[in-house]
Scaffold this motif. Structure first.
Motif, PDB file in Angstrom:
ATOM      1  N   THR A  71       0.826  -1.206   0.000  1.00 49.28           N
ATOM      2  CA  THR A  71       0.000   0.000   0.000  1.00 49.28           C
ATOM      3  C   THR A  71       0.857   1.251   0.000  1.00 49.28           C
ATOM      4  O   THR A  71       0.554   2.225  -0.692  1.00 49.28           O
ATOM      5  CB  THR A  71      -0.904   0.009   1.254  1.00 49.28           C
ATOM      6  N   PHE A  72       1.942   1.231   0.772  1.00 50.16           N
ATOM      7  CA  PHE A  72       2.787   2.421   0.870  1.00 50.16           C
ATOM      8  C   PHE A  72       3.369   2.788  -0.488  1.00 50.16           C
ATOM      9  O   PHE A  72       3.361   3.951  -0.893  1.00 50.16           O
ATOM     10  CB  PHE A  72       3.914   2.186   1.884  1.00 50.16           C
ATOM     11  N   VAL A  73       3.872   1.797  -1.218  1.00 46.71           N
ATOM     12  CA  VAL A  73       4.435   2.073  -2.540  1.00 46.71           C
ATOM     13  C   VAL A  73       3.345   2.500  -3.515  1.00 46.71           C
ATOM     14  O   VAL A  73       3.522   3.436  -4.307  1.00 46.71           O
ATOM     15  CB  VAL A  73       5.195   0.845  -3.070  1.00 46.71           C
ATOM     16  N   MET A  74       2.198   1.854  -3.468  1.00 42.55           N
ATOM     17  CA  MET A  74       1.092   2.225  -4.351  1.00 42.55           C
ATOM     18  C   MET A  74       0.663   3.670  -4.119  1.00 42.55           C
ATOM     19  O   MET A  74       0.418   4.432  -5.067  1.00 42.55           O
ATOM     20  CB  MET A  74      -0.087   1.275  -4.129  1.00 42.55           C
ATOM     21  N   GLU A  75       0.591   4.063  -2.860  1.00 43.13           N
ATOM     22  CA  GLU A  75       0.131   5.411  -2.527  1.00 43.13           C
ATOM     23  C   GLU A  75       1.181   6.477  -2.834  1.00 43.13           C
ATOM     24  O   GLU A  75       0.854   7.564  -3.302  1.00 43.13           O
ATOM     25  CB  GLU A  75      -0.243   5.477  -1.043  1.00 43.13           C
ATOM     26  N   THR A  76       2.452   6.201  -2.553  1.00 42.23           N
ATOM     27  CA  THR A  76       3.481   7.226  -2.731  1.00 42.23           C
ATOM     28  C   THR A  76       3.994   7.297  -4.164  1.00 42.23           C
ATOM     29  O   THR A  76       4.386   8.366  -4.631  1.00 42.23           O
ATOM     30  CB  THR A  76       4.678   6.978  -1.791  1.00 42.23           C
ATOM     31  N   GLU A  77       3.992   6.163  -4.881  1.00 37.72           N
ATOM     32  CA  GLU A  77       4.537   6.141  -6.227  1.00 37.72           C
ATOM     33  C   GLU A  77       3.472   6.162  -7.313  1.00 37.72           C
ATOM     34  O   GLU A  77       3.786   6.301  -8.497  1.00 37.72           O
ATOM     35  CB  GLU A  77       5.412   4.887  -6.423  1.00 37.72           C
ATOM     36  N   GLY A  78       2.206   6.001  -6.923  1.00 36.19           N
ATOM     37  CA  GLY A  78       1.141   5.994  -7.918  1.00 36.19           C
ATOM     38  C   GLY A  78       1.154   4.763  -8.809  1.00 36.19           C
ATOM     39  O   GLY A  78       0.751   4.824  -9.971  1.00 36.19           O
ATOM     40  N   LEU A  79       1.602   3.617  -8.271  1.00 41.95           N
ATOM     41  CA  LEU A  79       1.706   2.398  -9.054  1.00 41.95           C
ATOM     42  C   LEU A  79       0.508   1.485  -8.805  1.00 41.95           C
ATOM     43  O   LEU A  79      -0.165   1.574  -7.771  1.00 41.95           O
ATOM     44  CB  LEU A  79       2.986   1.636  -8.695  1.00 41.95           C
ATOM     45  N   SER A  80       0.235   0.611  -9.777  1.00 46.86           N
ATOM     46  CA  SER A  80      -0.781  -0.422  -9.580  1.00 46.86           C
ATOM     47  C   SER A  80      -0.207  -1.517  -8.686  1.00 46.86           C
ATOM     48  O   SER A  80       1.002  -1.549  -8.414  1.00 46.86           O
ATOM     49  CB  SER A  80      -1.173  -1.029 -10.928  1.00 46.86           C
ATOM     50  N   PHE A  81      -1.071  -2.456  -8.281  1.00 46.48           N
ATOM     51  CA  PHE A  81      -0.580  -3.524  -7.425  1.00 46.48           C
ATOM     52  C   PHE A  81       0.441  -4.412  -8.142  1.00 46.48           C
ATOM     53  O   PHE A  81       1.495  -4.717  -7.579  1.00 46.48           O
ATOM     54  CB  PHE A  81      -1.749  -4.362  -6.898  1.00 46.48           C
ATOM     55  N   PRO A  82       0.193  -4.852  -9.403  1.00 47.73           N
ATOM     56  CA  PRO A  82       1.219  -5.652 -10.082  1.00 47.73           C
ATOM     57  C   PRO A  82       2.550  -4.908 -10.219  1.00 47.73           C
ATOM     58  O   PRO A  82       3.618  -5.497 -10.026  1.00 47.73           O
ATOM     59  CB  PRO A  82       0.596  -5.936 -11.459  1.00 47.73           C
ATOM     60  N   GLU A  83       2.488  -3.609 -10.557  1.00 48.90           N
ATOM     61  CA  GLU A  83       3.720  -2.829 -10.654  1.00 48.90           C
ATOM     62  C   GLU A  83       4.441  -2.770  -9.313  1.00 48.90           C
ATOM     63  O   GLU A  83       5.672  -2.825  -9.243  1.00 48.90           O
ATOM     64  CB  GLU A  83       3.405  -1.403 -11.111  1.00 48.90           C
ATOM     65  N   THR A  84       3.670  -2.649  -8.243  1.00 50.71           N
ATOM     66  CA  THR A  84       4.256  -2.552  -6.902  1.00 50.71           C
ATOM     67  C   THR A  84       4.956  -3.855  -6.528  1.00 50.71           C
ATOM     68  O   THR A  84       6.065  -3.838  -5.979  1.00 50.71           O
ATOM     69  CB  THR A  84       3.163  -2.211  -5.874  1.00 50.71           C
ATOM     70  N   VAL A  85       4.309  -4.981  -6.809  1.00 49.74           N
ATOM     71  CA  VAL A  85       4.935  -6.273  -6.519  1.00 49.74           C
ATOM     72  C   VAL A  85       6.244  -6.390  -7.294  1.00 49.74           C
ATOM     73  O   VAL A  85       7.273  -6.812  -6.753  1.00 49.74           O
ATOM     74  CB  VAL A  85       3.990  -7.434  -6.874  1.00 49.74           C
ATOM     75  N   GLU A  86       6.215  -5.988  -8.561  1.00 48.93           N
ATOM     76  CA  GLU A  86       7.430  -6.062  -9.382  1.00 48.93           C
ATOM     77  C   GLU A  86       8.516  -5.145  -8.830  1.00 48.93           C
ATOM     78  O   GLU A  86       9.698  -5.515  -8.772  1.00 48.93           O
ATOM     79  CB  GLU A  86       7.089  -5.679 -10.827  1.00 48.93           C
ATOM     80  N   ARG A  87       8.123  -3.926  -8.438  1.00 53.62           N
ATOM     81  CA  ARG A  87       9.099  -2.968  -7.903  1.00 53.62           C
ATOM     82  C   ARG A  87       9.760  -3.517  -6.639  1.00 53.62           C
ATOM     83  O   ARG A  87      10.985  -3.470  -6.486  1.00 53.62           O
ATOM     84  CB  ARG A  87       8.390  -1.635  -7.610  1.00 53.62           C
ATOM     85  N   LEU A  88       8.953  -4.032  -5.715  1.00 54.80           N
ATOM     86  CA  LEU A  88       9.515  -4.526  -4.465  1.00 54.80           C
ATOM     87  C   LEU A  88      10.285  -5.831  -4.664  1.00 54.80           C
ATOM     88  O   LEU A  88      11.252  -6.098  -3.943  1.00 54.80           O
ATOM     89  CB  LEU A  88       8.398  -4.717  -3.428  1.00 54.80           C
ATOM     90  N   ALA A  89       9.877  -6.627  -5.649  1.00 50.12           N
ATOM     91  CA  ALA A  89      10.642  -7.840  -5.954  1.00 50.12           C
ATOM     92  C   ALA A  89      12.033  -7.472  -6.450  1.00 50.12           C
ATOM     93  O   ALA A  89      13.040  -8.067  -6.042  1.00 50.12           O
ATOM     94  CB  ALA A  89       9.906  -8.678  -7.000  1.00 50.12           C
ATOM     95  N   THR A  90      12.102  -6.464  -7.320  1.00 54.26           N
ATOM     96  CA  THR A  90      13.405  -6.001  -7.819  1.00 54.26           C
ATOM     97  C   THR A  90      14.237  -5.458  -6.677  1.00 54.26           C
ATOM     98  O   THR A  90      15.433  -5.733  -6.569  1.00 54.26           O
ATOM     99  CB  THR A  90      13.203  -4.892  -8.880  1.00 54.26           C
ATOM    100  N   ARG A  91      13.606  -4.697  -5.795  1.00 52.47           N
ATOM    101  CA  ARG A  91      14.301  -4.101  -4.654  1.00 52.47           C
ATOM    102  C   ARG A  91      14.910  -5.178  -3.759  1.00 52.47           C
ATOM    103  O   ARG A  91      15.988  -5.000  -3.189  1.00 52.47           O
ATOM    104  CB  ARG A  91      13.322  -3.249  -3.858  1.00 52.47           C
ATOM    105  N   ALA A  92      14.206  -6.309  -3.635  1.00 50.76           N
ATOM    106  CA  ALA A  92      14.657  -7.388  -2.748  1.00 50.76           C
ATOM    107  C   ALA A  92      15.489  -8.442  -3.484  1.00 50.76           C
ATOM    108  O   ALA A  92      15.790  -9.493  -2.916  1.00 50.76           O
ATOM    109  CB  ALA A  92      13.443  -8.049  -2.095  1.00 50.76           C
ATOM    110  N   ASN A  93      15.824  -8.147  -4.754  1.00 45.62           N
ATOM    111  CA  ASN A  93      16.604  -9.097  -5.573  1.00 45.62           C
ATOM    112  C   ASN A  93      15.897 -10.439  -5.707  1.00 45.62           C
ATOM    113  O   ASN A  93      16.530 -11.501  -5.678  1.00 45.62           O
ATOM    114  CB  ASN A  93      18.013  -9.296  -4.989  1.00 45.62           C
TER     115      ASN A  93
END
Length: 605
Positions: free
Chosen positions: A73-95
């Protein structure tokens, strides 16, 4: 047709790998308060912290504006991303590599699909260039250049450095074969287009440095010429993903050490970053061929207490250092300068003197800002001459006056007064006016973009009762079954009704407390992940203090408040109907008396 879902195990893995405190700390300065951390809410303006993060529950909530949720939720709200985009973003962040990518593209808006295509293309191109450099004959020229500069393969791999083959359409053809829209690729800055409409490679024949955002997602490139072709550097221009005034080369690789050491080295060039990191100073970043900005300073101030500026040792480098230092000093940071010998950059110094000498240099040669200004302004002056001594002092006073911090100005003036045995008042009388009021910036300025929220108004009694009831339901299956049988879904708030429905669904007649604790939190989070409004309310309810007593009498009281509100609504509705439909004054009086009696009984409960 039902849209493809992101597998629950993928969501769980990404969530478990993402530390909510680390994630939120990149935007909010958090301070320990009991079992939680608190800070100024990034979603609305406030002076006193009402934003709370619970590491134990993996959730956040603002008691001022109502914002709340989990890492997604935090990434979706602050970055304006959809849920799939958010999962992808955090997956990349966590390698974390998600096999086959993250499904759910059908849920994206057109703009989100464009941005996702750009991110996918950057990842593909970075991998291609890196593979060319490390595994092909075409990349030998690039690898030779890098190894001749003393860079190890481990360093090259850690920063995913690549080489763009000296072919006019290598990147164009590679992207086209994979189905990418070439017009979007031009907009993304990955390829170029001639006036005649011909697509061609942007970085051909260059060593390529991928530029990632703070979460490690590659969003641009810097290509360096290794022969005589001009210009020396070709960089990604601003795109929907890439804003060079906010990005720092090496930030994702340096982030963990920056957070641990609470310091960062700031250098000028990409190769400087690689050499310094390879020499053991992992906490090193560089701005991207542009002036260091307030956005850069703000990003660093969220992570560290100390910034060590190590720019080139030439005149231009020292001038740039002065500008950067002034900007950094507007934040509550300990700013120091590592002054290199003339005509030397960190890359030169390390290759000439070796790693051990570099570490000794770092430990022993750091200067305070005043000492740096003092040493820089002395160059070329003979201070035995009165005229030059006066000009030097006046130059120092001019530099000191540019500091926004009055305490720092006073310390600098006192040190200057002691050195030249001049009364402090005399120096203050000669110091140029600052021309601005004292500024005391927050540790972390409010980030952009965020979805602004208003502060919460006073809550109706029934709404508070519904939240307390839901909080009680989260404590065990017996209470869920008790409330389900007496209130059902008669919640006035739609979000509360959804949360209760989910709880009723998962809690069976036979479920034990142990089973409840194992199943319910994960089940509720899965329900809320893709729905920020539900996640916000769920976080608020979970982070509420649990009632001291959760007896059946207490639950009955909450239920009574909720039912009373519904009855009151029915009474008000009936009054309106009477005024519209009653045929005579006698009928109105009779019906109104009946409503009065109902209202009295309601108050007497």
């Amino acid at each position: 047709m039902e849209l493809p879902r992101i597998p629950d195990e993928v969501i769980a893995e990404v969530k478990q790998a993402t530390d909510i405190v680390d994630l939120i700390s990149e935007r909010v300065e958090l301070k320990k308060q009991g079992h939680r951390l608190v800070g100024l809410c990034p979603f609305h303006s406030e002076n006193s912290p009402s934003f709370s993060v619970s590491p134990e529950k993996g959730m956040y909530h603002c008691f001022g504006c109502g914002a709340g949720g989990n890492v997604f939720t935090f990434v979706m709200e602050t970055e304006g991303l959809s849920f799939p985009e958010t999962v992808e973003r955090l997956a990349t962040r966590a390698n974390i590599t998600v096999e086959g990518g993250v499904p759910g593209d059908e849920e994206l808006s057109h703009d989100q699909q464009i941005r996702k295509q750009m991110r996918d293309a950057h990842r593909v191109v970075a991998e291609l260039y890196h593979e060319v450099l490390m595994k092909t004959e075409a990349g030998d020229v690039g690898l030779t250049y890098l190894t001749n500069r003393g860079l190890h393969e481990e360093t090259i791999a850690a920063y995913k450095i690549g080489y763009a083959p000296d072919q006019r359409r290598f990147t164009v053809d590679s992207l086209e074969r994979r189905g990418f829209d070439l017009e979007v690729m031009v907009e993304a800055g990955l390829i170029s287009k001639s006036r005649a409409g011909e697509y061609f490679d942007r970085f051909e024949g260059r060593v390529v440095f991928p530029i990632a955002d703070r979460d490690g997602t590659i969003v641009g490139f810097s290509g360096r010429s290794i022969d005589e072709r001009k210009p020396k550097y070709v960089n990604t221009s601003d795109t929907p993903l890439f804003n060079k005034s906010e990005l720092l080369f090496g930030f994702p690789q340096a982030r963990a050490t920056m957070r641990k050491q609470k310091r960062v080295f700031l250098v000028e060039g990409n190769v400087d970053v690689l050499q310094v990191a390879q020499a053991g100073t992992k906490e090193v970043v560089a701005s991207l061929g542009t002036a260091f900005s307030s956005g850069h300073a703000r990003a660093l101030a969220r992570m560290v207490d100390e910034v060590i500026v190590c720019y080139d040792g030439d005149h231009a480098g020292q001038e740039a250092t002065l500008k950067v230092v002034r900007l950094l000093e507007t934040y509550p940071l300990d700013v120091q300068v590592l002054l290199l010998p003339e005509k030397t950059d960190p890359d030169d110094y390390i290759r000439t003197n070796g790693t051990e000498q570099w570490q000794r240099f770092v430990d022993s040669e750091r200067l305070s800002v005043l000492d740096f200004m003092n040493r820089t302004l002395r160059r070329g002056k003979n201070l035995n001459r009165e005229g030059e001594r006066i000009r030097f002092i006046e130059s120092m006073l001019e530099e000191i006056s540019k500091s926004d911090n009055s305490i720092r100005r006073d310390l600098y003036v006192k040190k200057l007064a002691d050195e030249f045995e001049i009364p402090v008042n005399t120096l203050l009388s000669r110091m140029p006016a600052t021309g601005k009021k004292e500024q005391v910036p927050e540790r972390v300025a409010e980030p952009e973009p965020v979805r602004r929220r208003a502060s919460k108004a006073a809550e109706p009694r029934y709404l508070k009762a519904e939240k307390l009831l839901l909080r009680a339901l989260l404590s065990g299956p017996d209470r869920v079954r008790y409330v389900r049988d007496r209130l059902g879904l008669a919640y006035q708030d739609e979000v509360h009704r959804m949360l209760a429905t989910a709880l009723y669904e998962v809690v069976s007649e036979e479920m034990t407390l142990e089973e409840f604790e194992q199943v319910v939190p994960a089940f509720m989070e899965r329900r809320c992940n893709e729905l920020p409004d539900y996640a916000t309310r769920y976080a608020e309810v979970r982070l509420m203090a649990a009632p001291d007593e959760l007896s059946e009498e207490v639950l009955d009281e909450y239920i009574k408040v909720i039912n009373s509100y519904e009855e009151q609504r029915q009474i008000e509705r009936a009054k309106r109907d009477i005024a519209q439909d009653a045929e005579s004054i006698v009928d109105q009086a009779s019906k109104l008396q009946e409503l009065i009696n109902r209202s009295r009984r309601l108050r007497e409960r």
